[in-house]
Design a protein around this motif. Sequence first.
Motif, PDB file in Angstrom:
ATOM      1  N   ALA A 128      32.361 -40.151  14.855  1.00 20.69           N
ATOM      2  CA  ALA A 128      33.049 -39.274  15.592  1.00 20.69           C
ATOM      3  C   ALA A 128      33.636 -38.000  14.786  1.00 20.69           C
ATOM      4  CB  ALA A 128      34.325 -39.754  16.219  1.00 20.69           C
ATOM      5  N   THR A 129      33.913 -38.302  13.438  1.00 21.73           N
ATOM      6  CA  THR A 129      33.996 -37.291  12.304  1.00 21.73           C
ATOM      7  C   THR A 129      32.988 -36.559  12.126  1.00 21.73           C
ATOM      8  OG1 THR A 129      35.754 -38.818  11.384  1.00 21.73           O
ATOM      9  CG2 THR A 129      35.026 -36.791  10.115  1.00 21.73           C
ATOM     10  N   LEU A 130      31.818 -36.831  11.993  1.00 19.43           N
ATOM     11  CA  LEU A 130      30.607 -36.037  11.765  1.00 19.43           C
ATOM     12  C   LEU A 130      30.390 -35.235  13.158  1.00 19.43           C
ATOM     13  CD1 LEU A 130      28.262 -38.788  10.178  1.00 19.43           C
ATOM     14  CD2 LEU A 130      29.129 -36.863   9.021  1.00 19.43           C
ATOM     15  N   LEU A 131      30.446 -35.810  14.231  1.00 20.17           N
ATOM     16  CA  LEU A 131      30.395 -35.026  15.422  1.00 20.17           C
ATOM     17  C   LEU A 131      31.385 -34.036  15.481  1.00 20.17           C
ATOM     18  CD1 LEU A 131      29.130 -37.799  17.833  1.00 20.17           C
ATOM     19  CD2 LEU A 131      27.718 -35.805  17.049  1.00 20.17           C
ATOM     20  N   PHE A 132      32.644 -34.292  15.416  1.00 19.76           N
ATOM     21  CA  PHE A 132      33.621 -33.064  15.479  1.00 19.76           C
ATOM     22  C   PHE A 132      33.537 -32.042  14.482  1.00 19.76           C
ATOM     23  CE2 PHE A 132      36.584 -36.288  17.718  1.00 19.76           C
ATOM     24  CZ  PHE A 132      36.556 -35.481  18.783  1.00 19.76           C
ATOM     25  N   LEU A 133      32.851 -32.507  13.192  1.00 20.61           N
ATOM     26  CA  LEU A 133      32.632 -31.422  12.142  1.00 20.61           C
ATOM     27  C   LEU A 133      31.387 -30.468  12.751  1.00 20.61           C
ATOM     28  CD1 LEU A 133      32.294 -30.245   9.143  1.00 20.61           C
ATOM     29  CD2 LEU A 133      30.511 -32.117   8.697  1.00 20.61           C
ATOM     30  N   ILE A 134      30.184 -31.046  13.370  1.00 20.35           N
ATOM     31  CA  ILE A 134      29.387 -30.323  14.139  1.00 20.35           C
ATOM     32  C   ILE A 134      30.008 -29.294  15.327  1.00 20.35           C
ATOM     33  CG2 ILE A 134      27.134 -30.257  15.464  1.00 20.35           C
ATOM     34  CD1 ILE A 134      26.659 -32.875  13.839  1.00 20.35           C
ATOM     35  N   LEU A 135      30.738 -30.300  15.869  1.00 20.18           N
ATOM     36  CA  LEU A 135      31.422 -29.267  17.151  1.00 20.18           C
ATOM     37  C   LEU A 135      32.374 -28.056  16.860  1.00 20.18           C
ATOM     38  CD1 LEU A 135      31.992 -29.277  20.208  1.00 20.18           C
ATOM     39  CD2 LEU A 135      34.011 -30.921  19.867  1.00 20.18           C
ATOM     40  N   GLY A 136      33.049 -28.440  15.711  1.00 14.72           N
ATOM     41  CA  GLY A 136      33.680 -27.314  14.982  1.00 14.72           C
ATOM     42  C   GLY A 136      33.024 -26.052  14.564  1.00 14.72           C
ATOM     43  N   ALA A 137      31.834 -26.451  13.917  1.00 15.10           N
ATOM     44  CA  ALA A 137      31.032 -25.376  13.338  1.00 15.10           C
ATOM     45  C   ALA A 137      30.351 -24.566  14.584  1.00 15.10           C
ATOM     46  CB  ALA A 137      30.018 -26.138  12.377  1.00 15.10           C
ATOM     47  N   PHE A 138      29.836 -25.143  15.587  1.00  9.64           N
ATOM     48  CA  PHE A 138      29.040 -24.278  16.443  1.00  9.64           C
ATOM     49  C   PHE A 138      29.764 -24.522  17.962  1.00  9.64           C
ATOM     50  CE2 PHE A 138      26.229 -25.952  13.376  1.00  9.64           C
ATOM     51  CZ  PHE A 138      25.657 -24.951  12.977  1.00  9.64           C
ATOM     52  N   LYS A 139      31.052 -24.394  18.004  1.00 15.54           N
ATOM     53  CA  LYS A 139      31.875 -24.641  19.294  1.00 15.54           C
ATOM     54  C   LYS A 139      31.400 -23.536  20.428  1.00 15.54           C
ATOM     55  CE  LYS A 139      35.925 -22.574  17.052  1.00 15.54           C
ATOM     56  NZ  LYS A 139      37.352 -22.777  16.405  1.00 15.54           N
ATOM     57  N   THR A 140      30.849 -22.395  19.783  1.00 13.57           N
ATOM     58  CA  THR A 140      30.646 -21.119  20.648  1.00 13.57           C
ATOM     59  C   THR A 140      29.345 -21.500  21.367  1.00 13.57           C
ATOM     60  OG1 THR A 140      29.297 -20.043  18.826  1.00 13.57           O
ATOM     61  CG2 THR A 140      31.480 -19.470  19.413  1.00 13.57           C
ATOM     62  N   ILE A 141      28.503 -22.569  21.113  1.00 18.57           N
ATOM     63  CA  ILE A 141      27.163 -22.770  21.728  1.00 18.57           C
ATOM     64  C   ILE A 141      27.528 -24.081  22.616  1.00 18.57           C
ATOM     65  CG2 ILE A 141      24.833 -23.639  21.443  1.00 18.57           C
ATOM     66  CD1 ILE A 141      24.979 -22.618  18.653  1.00 18.57           C
TER      67      ILE A 141
END
Length: 394
Positions: free
Chosen positions: A136-149
């Motif tokens: 989940a930490t890894l996915l939240f990292l990706i989510l925060g980085a590309f939250k506009t997509i």
Amino acid sequence: MAGSGIPRWMWALADDFPFAQAPEGVSADFDHPSLVGYHSLTIGCSICIALAVLFAAARLYAKVRIIRKASIDDYFFWVSLPMLLTVLSLYIYLDNHGAYGYHAWEIKIRVLTKPILACTFLHQMFLPATTWLIKATLLFLILGAFKTIKWLRLMCCGGIITMFLFYAATFAIAVSSCRPRGGTDRVSFLAGMASRECAGTDSPIQKMSLGTAIFAVISDIYILILPLPAVRKLNIRKKKKLGVYIIFSSGALACFFSILSLGFRIKSFGTKDLTVDSIPNMVTNMVELTVGLIITCIASVSKLARLFIDNRFGGLFGGNTYPTASDEGQIQMKPRRKHFPGGLSELDSMKTFGTTVDTEINHSTSLEPLYTTPTRHSSVVSGSISNELYGEPS
């Protein structure tokens, strides 16, 4: 396993029985059992603890002293870290108190003390929760980085929920199968851990172990490839894009150990010698989780390393200036932008190669538009990521 499924009260009389029946033609040596693997589980877990603590310290320093901004993956990270350290410590304890490293037919039931049984049960409870938290930490990292997509945001949320449901089911099966039977004393723990539901060769735990390994490989590959299409569309310099690719592609190392773990689990499926045959799977699984947690620290560590190099060797490598052309066509050296702590999203947890939304030294505080290519994703993503993460002019 010998004695699997016998009534609870009989375990009080079973201390002198072996933990498993010896294979045909093999004689058990209870007085001088042979150590297998030279405590490889302890060695592997100790290295994992050292690396996890080292990278966590670097992440904490970068967050507090440089970035000064928290994101949701930070909270998950600081919950995941103690959970992982607990699981690693439990493995080390079990490996050094006779629970692992010796053939099951050379271990008498009396060796399985209450602390060993309790630690084994706690490990089975902590491991699913720890695994989900790290993923989940890894996915939240990706989510925060590309939250506009939007599509990437939905894929991240879907992955987090799916993995939570799977590992919650794993947790429930482990607890229900291996729970103490009839109390909290040693016999109760022994009756639960050695029951047919928990320790039998055809037990739900054995089947779940194989299913968990397969799911781990699939989920790791999912996390690895998920951000790559979005990175490809970033409207940034090739050097910077390569750096982002490297950060996200480092998850391939976790996939490698996940596949190794699956191979070892397949090889040991249905074995009666769990105290030896399960060690390679345990080591690779712990390395996989540790690598996953370290990946979330790479950006902060890279950021810290870059600032250190710029401060100590900036003059030698030109780290504090960059070349630019003047109106007359002459090449001049201009100072790089300084980091503005907490600058917008800054790819949130990624805080890496060169930073962000800041102002030039002794110049206007307005943000200079670095890229103007008006594509659906590049204009949004480059605006919120490129200008913030890569404040240096191209």
